[in-house]
Design a protein around this motif. Structure first.
Motif, PDB file in Angstrom:
ATOM      1  N   SER A  55      67.237 -17.516  20.900  1.00  0.00           N
ATOM      2  CA  SER A  55      68.601 -17.102  21.206  1.00  0.00           C
ATOM      3  C   SER A  55      69.054 -16.069  20.177  1.00  0.00           C
ATOM      4  CB  SER A  55      69.544 -18.307  21.175  1.00  0.00           C
ATOM      5  OG  SER A  55      69.715 -18.753  19.839  1.00  0.00           O
ATOM      6  N   THR A  56      70.183 -15.443  20.473  1.00  0.00           N
ATOM      7  CA  THR A  56      70.720 -14.477  19.514  1.00  0.00           C
ATOM      8  C   THR A  56      71.112 -15.171  18.206  1.00  0.00           C
ATOM      9  OG1 THR A  56      72.902 -14.670  20.525  1.00  0.00           O
ATOM     10  CG2 THR A  56      71.535 -12.799  21.214  1.00  0.00           C
ATOM     11  N   ASN A  57      71.388 -16.470  18.261  1.00  0.00           N
ATOM     12  CA  ASN A  57      71.693 -17.210  17.026  1.00  0.00           C
ATOM     13  C   ASN A  57      70.500 -17.202  16.070  1.00  0.00           C
ATOM     14  OD1 ASN A  57      74.335 -17.810  17.690  1.00  0.00           O
ATOM     15  ND2 ASN A  57      73.783 -19.731  18.700  1.00  0.00           N
ATOM     16  N   ASP A  58      69.286 -17.254  16.630  1.00  0.00           N
ATOM     17  CA  ASP A  58      68.089 -17.178  15.782  1.00  0.00           C
ATOM     18  C   ASP A  58      68.025 -15.826  15.071  1.00  0.00           C
ATOM     19  OD1 ASP A  58      67.245 -19.728  16.535  1.00  0.00           O
ATOM     20  OD2 ASP A  58      66.064 -18.947  18.230  1.00  0.00           O
ATOM     21  N   LEU A  59      68.351 -14.766  15.784  1.00  0.00           N
ATOM     22  CA  LEU A  59      68.374 -13.427  15.193  1.00  0.00           C
ATOM     23  C   LEU A  59      69.456 -13.345  14.118  1.00  0.00           C
ATOM     24  CD1 LEU A  59      67.613 -10.438  14.973  1.00  0.00           C
ATOM     25  CD2 LEU A  59      69.123 -10.000  16.946  1.00  0.00           C
ATOM     26  N   ILE A  60      70.635 -13.874  14.422  1.00  0.00           N
ATOM     27  CA  ILE A  60      71.739 -13.857  13.451  1.00  0.00           C
ATOM     28  C   ILE A  60      71.346 -14.619  12.192  1.00  0.00           C
ATOM     29  CG2 ILE A  60      74.095 -14.679  13.023  1.00  0.00           C
ATOM     30  CD1 ILE A  60      74.610 -14.080  16.069  1.00  0.00           C
ATOM     31  N   ASP A  61      70.757 -15.804  12.366  1.00  0.00           N
ATOM     32  CA  ASP A  61      70.320 -16.604  11.206  1.00  0.00           C
ATOM     33  C   ASP A  61      69.276 -15.845  10.390  1.00  0.00           C
ATOM     34  OD1 ASP A  61      72.033 -18.609  12.014  1.00  0.00           O
ATOM     35  OD2 ASP A  61      70.449 -19.845  12.930  1.00  0.00           O
ATOM     36  N   TRP A  62      68.340 -15.199  11.097  1.00  0.00           N
ATOM     37  CA  TRP A  62      67.285 -14.461  10.397  1.00  0.00           C
ATOM     38  C   TRP A  62      67.883 -13.288   9.612  1.00  0.00           C
ATOM     39  CZ3 TRP A  62      65.214  -9.657   9.949  1.00  0.00           C
ATOM     40  CH2 TRP A  62      63.945  -9.568   9.386  1.00  0.00           C
ATOM     41  N   LEU A  63      68.794 -12.567  10.234  1.00  0.00           N
ATOM     42  CA  LEU A  63      69.438 -11.443   9.549  1.00  0.00           C
ATOM     43  C   LEU A  63      70.240 -11.917   8.333  1.00  0.00           C
ATOM     44  CD1 LEU A  63      70.611  -9.361  12.619  1.00  0.00           C
ATOM     45  CD2 LEU A  63      68.887  -8.666  10.945  1.00  0.00           C
ATOM     46  N   ASP A  64      70.928 -13.053   8.496  1.00  0.00           N
ATOM     47  CA  ASP A  64      71.690 -13.619   7.370  1.00  0.00           C
ATOM     48  C   ASP A  64      70.761 -14.007   6.229  1.00  0.00           C
ATOM     49  OD1 ASP A  64      74.118 -13.270   8.606  1.00  0.00           O
ATOM     50  OD2 ASP A  64      74.273 -15.348   9.312  1.00  0.00           O
ATOM     51  N   SER A  65      69.601 -14.560   6.546  1.00  0.00           N
ATOM     52  CA  SER A  65      68.673 -14.964   5.488  1.00  0.00           C
ATOM     53  C   SER A  65      68.104 -13.745   4.743  1.00  0.00           C
ATOM     54  CB  SER A  65      67.547 -15.822   6.047  1.00  0.00           C
ATOM     55  OG  SER A  65      66.652 -15.049   6.812  1.00  0.00           O
ATOM     56  N   TYR A  66      67.976 -12.621   5.434  1.00  0.00           N
ATOM     57  CA  TYR A  66      67.448 -11.417   4.784  1.00  0.00           C
ATOM     58  C   TYR A  66      68.513 -10.640   4.027  1.00  0.00           C
ATOM     59  CZ  TYR A  66      62.541 -11.131   5.710  1.00  0.00           C
ATOM     60  OH  TYR A  66      61.193 -11.345   5.657  1.00  0.00           O
ATOM     61  N   SER A  67      69.774 -10.894   4.332  1.00  0.00           N
ATOM     62  CA  SER A  67      70.827 -10.174   3.619  1.00  0.00           C
ATOM     63  C   SER A  67      71.236 -10.881   2.341  1.00  0.00           C
ATOM     64  CB  SER A  67      72.036  -9.962   4.527  1.00  0.00           C
ATOM     65  OG  SER A  67      72.638 -11.210   4.829  1.00  0.00           O
ATOM     66  N   HIS A  68      70.736 -12.078   2.124  1.00  0.00           N
ATOM     67  CA  HIS A  68      71.081 -12.822   0.892  1.00  0.00           C
ATOM     68  C   HIS A  68      69.951 -12.801  -0.094  1.00  0.00           C
ATOM     69  CE1 HIS A  68      73.989 -14.700   3.763  1.00  0.00           C
ATOM     70  NE2 HIS A  68      74.777 -14.321   2.779  1.00  0.00           N
TER      71      HIS A  68
END
Length: 139
Positions: free
Chosen positions: A126-139
């Motif tokens: 889902s797009t939530n998986d993409l959002i979570d992945w992007l959040d993990s890479y921005s921190h």
């Protein structure tokens, strides 16, 4: 200005120009001026003396090196752009339409991060998986 000198001064000046790092301040301006000098020297063929011929040869090599560098950068940018378009296409195919905000975030990723995303997206549901992945890479 030493490039306008004669003999060893010119040789040393050209070697110093070649050795400048690509991110050196004003490097591009200096090189553009030198390329202009090359154009003027080659246009004035009738009055070319031996020292000028040596200078012209050195400047031509410097110019060729610059052209090769620009070509490499262009190829690298093209590869990254193509990879980005493929990843966005794959994300849309797997997850459906992406919001403009998500697409902008993906487009801002570095080359190495895009490679990681290309692998990770295979596991997204889902797009939530993409959002979570992007959040993990921005921190």
């Amino acid at each position: 200005m030493r490039i306008l000198g004669r003999g060893n001064k010119q040789v040393r000046a050209i070697e110093e120009l070649k050795a400048l790092p690509s991110d050196y301040p004003n490097r591009e301006i200096v090189l553009e001026l030198v390329y202009g000098l090359l154009g003027k020297l080659t246009a004035n063929k009738q009055e070319t003396i031996k020292e000028d011929k040596t200078l012209i040869m050195s400047l031509r090599q410097l110019y060729r090196d610059k052209i090769a560098e620009v070509e490499r950068q262009g190829i690298q940018q093209g590869i990254q752009q193509e990879r980005l378009q493929l990843i966005i296409h794959q994300l849309k195919r797997k997850l459906g339409q992406l919001s403009p905000e998500l697409e902008t975030k993906v487009k801002s990723l570095s080359f190495s991060t895009l490679e990681s995303l290309a692998e990770a997206l295979l596991d997204f549901n889902s797009t939530n998986d993409l959002i979570d992945w992007l959040d993990s890479y921005s921190h």
